[in-house]
Design a protein around this motif. Structure first.
Motif, PDB file in Angstrom:
ATOM      1  N   TYR A  33      54.627 -19.092  33.123  1.00 26.00           N
ATOM      2  CA  TYR A  33      53.283 -19.543  32.767  1.00 26.00           C
ATOM      3  C   TYR A  33      52.456 -18.406  32.183  1.00 26.00           C
ATOM      4  O   TYR A  33      52.836 -17.243  32.275  1.00 26.00           O
ATOM      5  N   ARG A 141      56.620 -10.112  47.699  1.00 24.23           N
ATOM      6  CA  ARG A 141      57.157 -10.873  46.572  1.00 24.23           C
ATOM      7  C   ARG A 141      58.583 -10.454  46.229  1.00 24.23           C
ATOM      8  O   ARG A 141      59.108  -9.487  46.754  1.00 24.23           O
ATOM      9  N   GLY A 182      47.401  -6.490  42.585  1.00 26.31           N
ATOM     10  CA  GLY A 182      46.702  -7.479  43.385  1.00 26.31           C
ATOM     11  C   GLY A 182      47.496  -8.774  43.424  1.00 26.31           C
ATOM     12  O   GLY A 182      48.498  -8.920  42.720  1.00 26.31           O
ATOM     13  N   ALA A 183      47.042  -9.725  44.238  1.00 26.13           N
ATOM     14  CA  ALA A 183      47.712 -11.024  44.303  1.00 26.13           C
ATOM     15  C   ALA A 183      47.690 -11.693  42.927  1.00 26.13           C
ATOM     16  O   ALA A 183      48.649 -12.354  42.531  1.00 26.13           O
ATOM     17  N   SER A 184      46.597 -11.515  42.182  1.00 23.37           N
ATOM     18  CA  SER A 184      46.538 -12.059  40.815  1.00 23.37           C
ATOM     19  C   SER A 184      45.759 -11.131  39.889  1.00 23.37           C
ATOM     20  O   SER A 184      45.006 -11.590  39.030  1.00 23.37           O
ATOM     21  N   ASN A 186      45.639  -6.597  38.412  1.00 26.19           N
ATOM     22  CA  ASN A 186      46.153  -5.229  38.484  1.00 26.19           C
ATOM     23  C   ASN A 186      45.085  -4.314  39.078  1.00 26.19           C
ATOM     24  O   ASN A 186      43.896  -4.496  38.805  1.00 26.19           O
ATOM     25  N   LEU A 206      53.185  -7.056  37.275  1.00 23.94           N
ATOM     26  CA  LEU A 206      52.981  -7.766  36.013  1.00 23.94           C
ATOM     27  C   LEU A 206      52.166  -6.836  35.115  1.00 23.94           C
ATOM     28  O   LEU A 206      51.092  -6.379  35.520  1.00 23.94           O
ATOM     29  N   GLY A 208      49.665  -6.486  32.997  1.00 22.88           N
ATOM     30  CA  GLY A 208      48.557  -7.358  32.645  1.00 22.88           C
ATOM     31  C   GLY A 208      48.038  -7.114  31.239  1.00 22.88           C
ATOM     32  O   GLY A 208      47.996  -5.977  30.770  1.00 22.88           O
ATOM     33  N   VAL A 209      47.626  -8.167  30.604  1.00 23.39           N
ATOM     34  CA  VAL A 209      47.015  -8.063  29.281  1.00 23.39           C
ATOM     35  C   VAL A 209      45.665  -7.352  29.401  1.00 23.39           C
ATOM     36  O   VAL A 209      45.315  -6.501  28.590  1.00 23.39           O
ATOM     37  N   ALA A 210      44.922  -7.666  30.449  1.00 21.88           N
ATOM     38  CA  ALA A 210      43.636  -7.005  30.664  1.00 21.88           C
ATOM     39  C   ALA A 210      43.849  -5.525  31.007  1.00 21.88           C
ATOM     40  O   ALA A 210      43.079  -4.659  30.574  1.00 21.88           O
ATOM     41  N   THR A 244      41.662  -5.595  37.279  1.00 19.27           N
ATOM     42  CA  THR A 244      41.561  -6.317  35.996  1.00 19.27           C
ATOM     43  C   THR A 244      42.451  -7.554  36.017  1.00 19.27           C
ATOM     44  O   THR A 244      43.528  -7.559  36.626  1.00 19.27           O
ATOM     45  N   SER A 245      41.994  -8.602  35.338  1.00 16.06           N
ATOM     46  CA  SER A 245      42.840  -9.761  35.049  1.00 16.06           C
ATOM     47  C   SER A 245      42.148 -10.568  33.955  1.00 16.06           C
ATOM     48  O   SER A 245      40.978 -10.318  33.644  1.00 16.06           O
ATOM     49  N   THR A 246      42.853 -11.521  33.423  1.00 19.87           N
ATOM     50  CA  THR A 246      42.310 -12.371  32.369  1.00 19.87           C
ATOM     51  C   THR A 246      41.020 -13.051  32.818  1.00 19.87           C
ATOM     52  O   THR A 246      40.086 -13.173  32.044  1.00 19.87           O
TER      53      THR A 246
HETATM   54  N1  PDD Z   1      46.999 -13.668  36.988  1.00 20.93           N
HETATM   55  N2  PDD Z   1      49.167  -9.273  38.323  1.00 20.93           N
HETATM   56  C1  PDD Z   1      49.371 -10.523  38.776  1.00 20.93           C
HETATM   57  C2  PDD Z   1      50.289 -10.708  39.918  1.00 20.93           C
HETATM   58  C3  PDD Z   1      48.740 -11.610  38.142  1.00 20.93           C
HETATM   59  O1  PDD Z   1      48.960 -12.864  38.586  1.00 20.93           O
HETATM   60  C4  PDD Z   1      47.859 -11.368  37.065  1.00 20.93           C
HETATM   61  C5  PDD Z   1      47.148 -12.476  36.337  1.00 20.93           C
HETATM   62  C6  PDD Z   1      47.657 -10.050  36.646  1.00 20.93           C
HETATM   63  C7  PDD Z   1      46.769  -9.715  35.486  1.00 20.93           C
HETATM   64  O2  PDD Z   1      47.378 -10.089  34.276  1.00 20.93           O
HETATM   65  P1  PDD Z   1      46.479 -10.442  33.005  1.00 20.93           P
HETATM   66  O3  PDD Z   1      45.584  -9.279  32.782  1.00 20.93           O
HETATM   67  O4  PDD Z   1      47.456 -10.595  31.888  1.00 20.93           O
HETATM   68  O5  PDD Z   1      45.745 -11.682  33.350  1.00 20.93           O
HETATM   69  C8  PDD Z   1      48.340  -9.029  37.282  1.00 20.93           C
HETATM   70  C9  PDD Z   1      46.491 -14.817  36.289  1.00 20.93           C
HETATM   71  C10 PDD Z   1      45.116 -14.640  35.749  1.00 20.93           C
HETATM   72  C11 PDD Z   1      46.660 -16.045  37.175  1.00 20.93           C
HETATM   73  O6  PDD Z   1      47.745 -16.170  37.725  1.00 20.93           O
HETATM   74  O7  PDD Z   1      45.746 -16.855  37.275  1.00 20.93           O
END
Ligand code: PDD
Length: 289
Positions: A33, A141, A182-184, A186, A206, A208-210, A244-246
């Motif tokens: 995803y 994980r 982080g859980a979702s 960086n 992951l 991350g793009v951010a 950071t995250s999207t």
């Molecule tokens: N999560 N690490 C993890 C485990 C993540 O799930 C995410 C993003 C990131 C940051 O990645 P990015 O900068 O590309 O969003 C890092 C998304 C936002 C989600 O699962 O909702």
């Protein structure tokens, strides 16, 4: 209307959208995803998200997915239909539906799902001023956290524990005491010399793009960046902690396990990088709060 969905050729309200019970995304989390932000009706860093999506699909040997141009056209149509200005695009591609059996089915067609929902990014600008809290938890994980698969149970449980503890995010720590991410999101720290330190890309996080955007902006601004693992002790003693995250382009973490980080308020680098990150969002999308 709550949100809009595309499922294998059909467009409509999200509550009318359905996949088959034998979809392998549902049965095995055999799917990849992406989460993409849109502001002012424009997608942020769409190219980078599509690149990561393709990398994940290749790693899972999921073949026969429509081209990027088609995915972009579907996303654009959903966005037009929704009339949302600011929000989140979700893309999920599974190996498809087939009689349940762990091994790959001989014949299956990927299931392609896209959804859009509105999201108010102004709350993130408020959190940038106030800072957020995090708690530390063991990283439970699997060994390929670089792949954005929907097998998110460990992240779900960690996030729930953080939420119950009144925190915004869980900082995951591996068996060696290293902060992975982080859980979702960086995690990044600012050391005593004002350097930005972040876990290097590896199978443990992951990319991350951010995260990528932040590092680029920091380097351009002359801030020294170190991509190296850091431990939980270093995180606790850091001058500043950032995530950071999207969906949270840059947030200062001002409390960790109930103890203040740095001065317990957002630090100077968070403020500076926060300005740069949001300037970049505006440059890409023309967004105005
Ligand atoms: N999560 N690490 C993890 C485990 C993540 O799930 C995410 C993003 C990131 C940051 O990645 P990015 O900068 O590309 O969003 C890092 C998304 C936002 C989600 O699962 O909702």
């Amino acid at each position: 209307m709550s949100a809009f969905a595309y499922v294998d050729g059909r467009y409509g309200p999200i509550n009318d959208a359905a996949i088959l019970v034998e979809d392998r995304g549902f049965q095995f989390a055999d799917s990849i995803y992406e989460v993409v932000a849109f502001l002012n009706g424009r997608f942020l860093d769409f190219d980078k998200h599509l690149w990561r999506l393709r990398r994940g699909l290749a790693a899972l040997f999921i073949e026969g997915v429509m081209e990027d141009a088609v995915l972009r056209a579907i996303a654009a149509r959903l966005l037009r239909q929704s009339r949302y200005r600011d929000g989140i695009l979700y893309v999920q591609i599974s190996r498809g539906a087939a009689r349940r059996n762990h091994g790959f089915p001989k014949a299956s067609r990927p299931t392609v799902v896209l959804t859009v929902r509105s999201f108010d990014f102004r709350q993130r600008q408020q959190q940038l001023q106030a800072g957020v809290a995090a708690i530390t938890l063991p990283d439970q994980r699997w060994a390929r956290s670089d792949l954005k698969t929907t097998g998110l149970l460990a992240a779900v449980l960690a996030k729930e524990e953080a939420t119950r503890g009144g925190a915004f995010e869980a900082m995951l720590v591996n068996g060696d005491g290293i902060v992975t991410e982080g859980a979702s999101s960086n995690f990044h720290l600012v050391d005593g010399e004002g350097r930005l330190v972040t876990h290097p890309p590896s199978t443990a996080i992951l990319a991350g793009v951010a995260r990528d955007g932040l590092l680029q902006l920091a380097r351009q601004a002359g801030i020294e960046v170190q991509e190296r693992p850091f431990g939980i002790g270093e995180a606790r003693a850091a001058a500043e902690l950032l995530l950071t995250s999207t969906t949270a382009p840059l947030l200062p973490v001002v409390s960790l396990d109930g103890r203040p980080v740095g001065g317990g308020v957002p630090g100077p680098l968070a403020a500076r990088l926060g300005r740069l990150v949001w300037q970049d969002v505006v440059r890409q999308t023309g967004w105005a709060a």
